[in-house]
Scaffold this motif. Structure first.
Motif, PDB file in Angstrom:
ATOM      1  N   ASP A 364      -9.784   4.203  -1.121  1.00 31.95           N
ATOM      2  CA  ASP A 364     -10.808   3.267  -1.612  1.00 31.95           C
ATOM      3  C   ASP A 364     -12.001   3.224  -0.665  1.00 31.95           C
ATOM      4  O   ASP A 364     -13.161   3.214  -1.109  1.00 31.95           O
ATOM      5  N   LYS A 521      -4.546   6.807 -10.893  1.00 28.84           N
ATOM      6  CA  LYS A 521      -5.948   6.953 -10.492  1.00 28.84           C
ATOM      7  C   LYS A 521      -6.130   6.914  -8.977  1.00 28.84           C
ATOM      8  O   LYS A 521      -7.222   7.188  -8.487  1.00 28.84           O
ATOM      9  N   HIS A 523      -6.489   4.566  -6.855  1.00 32.51           N
ATOM     10  CA  HIS A 523      -7.444   3.567  -6.370  1.00 32.51           C
ATOM     11  C   HIS A 523      -7.014   2.202  -6.881  1.00 32.51           C
ATOM     12  O   HIS A 523      -6.233   2.101  -7.842  1.00 32.51           O
ATOM     13  N   TYR A 528     -11.948   1.153  -8.635  1.00 30.75           N
ATOM     14  CA  TYR A 528     -12.149   2.215  -9.624  1.00 30.75           C
ATOM     15  C   TYR A 528     -13.278   1.849 -10.589  1.00 30.75           C
ATOM     16  O   TYR A 528     -14.194   2.657 -10.841  1.00 30.75           O
TER      17      TYR A 528
END
Length: 578
Positions: A364, A521, A523, A528
């Motif tokens: 992140d 994903k 994240h 995201y």
């Protein structure tokens, strides 16, 4: 005399009798009619579903278990037995009786017998005849009638009675899982619905990596109502050995020998092959696409993995995607030219924090920094990352901006709500070797105000751990929006050109964007969709917040079944790209 002889002959041929007797058939017969004595009455979990490699779920069921003692008694049964005379004794007795009769009634043996002598001899003859027939012997096997009865107590028999429990209300159990005395998992008051508890042991494959072999076992301790249940499960039941290819290129060979003629194909680094055998000196025997091959041992290392797809609880992944493979990690638009006055800050207490762990937090941070570089054209020297323990002191070293440029801040990690000046306040919470450390968010706000940027874009993505669930629930009832508004006002009042975006309310978690249909994903959901909004050029804060509102909470409820409500305060007319 003639009549006596006829009687004796008739008796000799037809005399027989039957008798009944009680025979012991069981020295320790359980008396089922007696009320058993309850030795112990408790609730316990039983492992009723053993994990497998394809389904590494260990299932436990709550049972009510009673240890009972039943009295044991001596059981006897009535039998019928036939008897017949012992003919030797009968003939001897009859001979003696006949002699006595002859002597009493004739003068052959005894002449001139008196009346008394005759009476005595006749009585003796009758008595001898009767006694000769009382000496009997059994004939055949005894006949059991089936009539039984229990006599004296001879002991006790212990029995265990178990009944499955499906309580209407939730039952809470403390769960601890150990590997070689190392704690893999520990959580108190885990809810048990309908008396059933399932543990995904395959989700601990990463924690056990490099620590297990074919003989390793995990210990599972379930504590409930002051009683503990311990279970031992071999790791080979739910994890299978795989060969992780470490070399850039590895050859799959049809035979365990060198050379070029037996090379079937080549595989690349990061491949995982099911291990079949490791006994050979220089080669592993592996399986690939249904066929068996041989790989040199120096080409890879053995890892124990679960092959099951167990949803979000399964943390193992066969290969980590490099940064740039996720859709929001590439195709980043250029939104503005470089402004030497712009600054970027990444602040976090989520790394090296014993309080808890946040998966993909580094990724992140990398995503936020990449957008600062690519979309807002900040240079590396314009971006600072503060992830050590002394956050406030490091912020003091950041230079001021003298009212120029934009300051982009991403604040992440773990938060809690504690009292400050008799009011609830949001704190960063860190657990380290020195103990628990709390930093009020307002201290960070003070340093941001000291920097005096031209405009401030502050994104706060804190995860409120379950440790403060009681405080968080009370705060939600009392209204967490008011706390967020008061917190944001500390900076909005002094910096009018600022906007503060919270990824969630206090008491809510910042969830990972991972699901069966959506894929992983890698994240947080908030980060995201923040990146997705910038990728779609939604740089006006009102449009960006609207994008977050529509997607973050919906996705969290759909994938994680828990709310995550975005809150934004400040000047929403600001534009990230200006």
């Amino acid at each position: 005399m003639r009549s006596l002889l006829i009687l004796i002959l008739f008796t000799l041929f037809f005399t027989s009798c039957t008798t009944t007797r009680w025979v012991v058939t069981d020295q320790n017969a359980v008396d089922g009619s007696a009320e058993p004595r309850v030795v112990e009455d408790r609730q316990a979990f039983i492992l009723n579903q053993r994990p497998t490699v394809d389904e590494p779920i260990a299932g436990f069921q709550l049972y009510q278990i009673k240890d009972l003692e039943f009295p044991e008694r001596v059981r006897v049964e009535r039998t019928v037995q036939k008897y017949k005379p012992k003919w030797g004794f009968v003939l001897l007795g009859v001979a003696g009786a006949a002699t006595a009769v002859v002597a009493a009634n004739t003068g052959v043996i005894l002449s001139g017998a008196s009346v008394t002598q005759k009476v005595g001899l006749n009585l003796s003859a009758g008595l001898i005849s009767i006694l000769s027939f009382t000496n009997l012997e059994s004939t055949g096997e005894p006949i059991y009638t089936g009539e039984t009865k229990l006599m004296r107590q001879s002991g006790v028999e212990a029995r265990r009675d178990s009944v499955k429990i499906e309580p209407d209300d939730s039952v809470y159990v403390d769960v601890n899982i150990f590997l070689h005395e190392e704690a893999l998992f520990s959580q108190e008051e885990v809810p048990v619905e309908n008396g059933e508890l399932e543990l995904n042991l395959g989700s601990f494959a990463d924690e056990m990596r490099g620590k297990i072999d074919r003989d390793s076992e995990v210990r599972i301790l379930l504590s409930h109502d002051g009683l503990g249940n311990e279970f031992t499960v071999p790791t080979a039941q739910f994890l299978a050995p795989y060969l992780n290819i470490n070399s850039l290129v590895a050859n799959l060979r049809s035979t365990p020998e060198g050379g070029d003629l037996n090379i079937a194909t080549e595989i690349g680094q990061g491949s995982f092959l099911e291990l079949m055998d490791e006994d050979t000196d220089d080669f592993y025997r592996v399986q690939y696409e249904g066929s068996e091959y041989f790989v040199r041992k120096e080409s890879g290392s053995i890892e124990w993995l679960s092959t099951a797809d167990s949803g979000s609880a399964l943390v193992f992944e066969f290969a980590e995607l490099p940064f740039g493979e996720i859709d929001v990690e590439h195709s980043m638009p250029v939104l503005k030219p470089n402004n030497s006055s712009d600054r970027g800050l990444i602040i976090s207490n989520g790394l090296n924090n014993n309080y808890d762990q946040r998966q993909y937090l580094k990724r992140d941070h990398q995503l936020f920094e990449t957008y600062l570089n690519s979309s807002f054209r900040l240079q590396d020297d314009q971006i600072a990352t503060i992830t050590e323990q002394q956050i406030s002191s490091q912020l003091e070293e950041v230079e001021g901006m003298d009212g120029e440029g934009s300051l982009y801040v991403y604040l992440s990690g773990f938060g809690t709500v504690r009292e400050l000046n008799n009011q609830p306040s949001i704190h960063l919470i860190t657990d380290n070797d020195q103990g628990e450390n709390l930093i009020p968010v307002t201290e960070i706000f003070s340093e941001l105000k000291r920097m005096n940027p031209g405009s401030l874009f502050l994104f706060i993505d804190l995860d409120y751990s379950a440790r403060d669930q009681q405080t968080s629930n009370q705060l939600n009832r009392n209204g967490s929006s008011g706390l967020l508004q008061r917190t944001a006002n500390n900076i909005i009042r002094d910096l009018p050109n600022s906007v503060v975006v919270f990824s969630n309310r206090p008491g809510q978690q910042s969830s990972i964007y991972s699901g069966i249909l959506d894929g992983n994903k890698r994240h947080s959901i908030f980060n995201y969709f923040l990146a997705e909004a910038i990728q779609q050029r939604k740089t006006r804060m009102s449009d960006l917040v609207n994008h977050l509102d529509r997607n973050v909470d919906y996705t969290s409820r759909r994938l994680q079944d828990q709310p995550q409500e975005v809150q934004a305060f400040g000047n929403l007319n600001l534009n990230l790209a200006q």
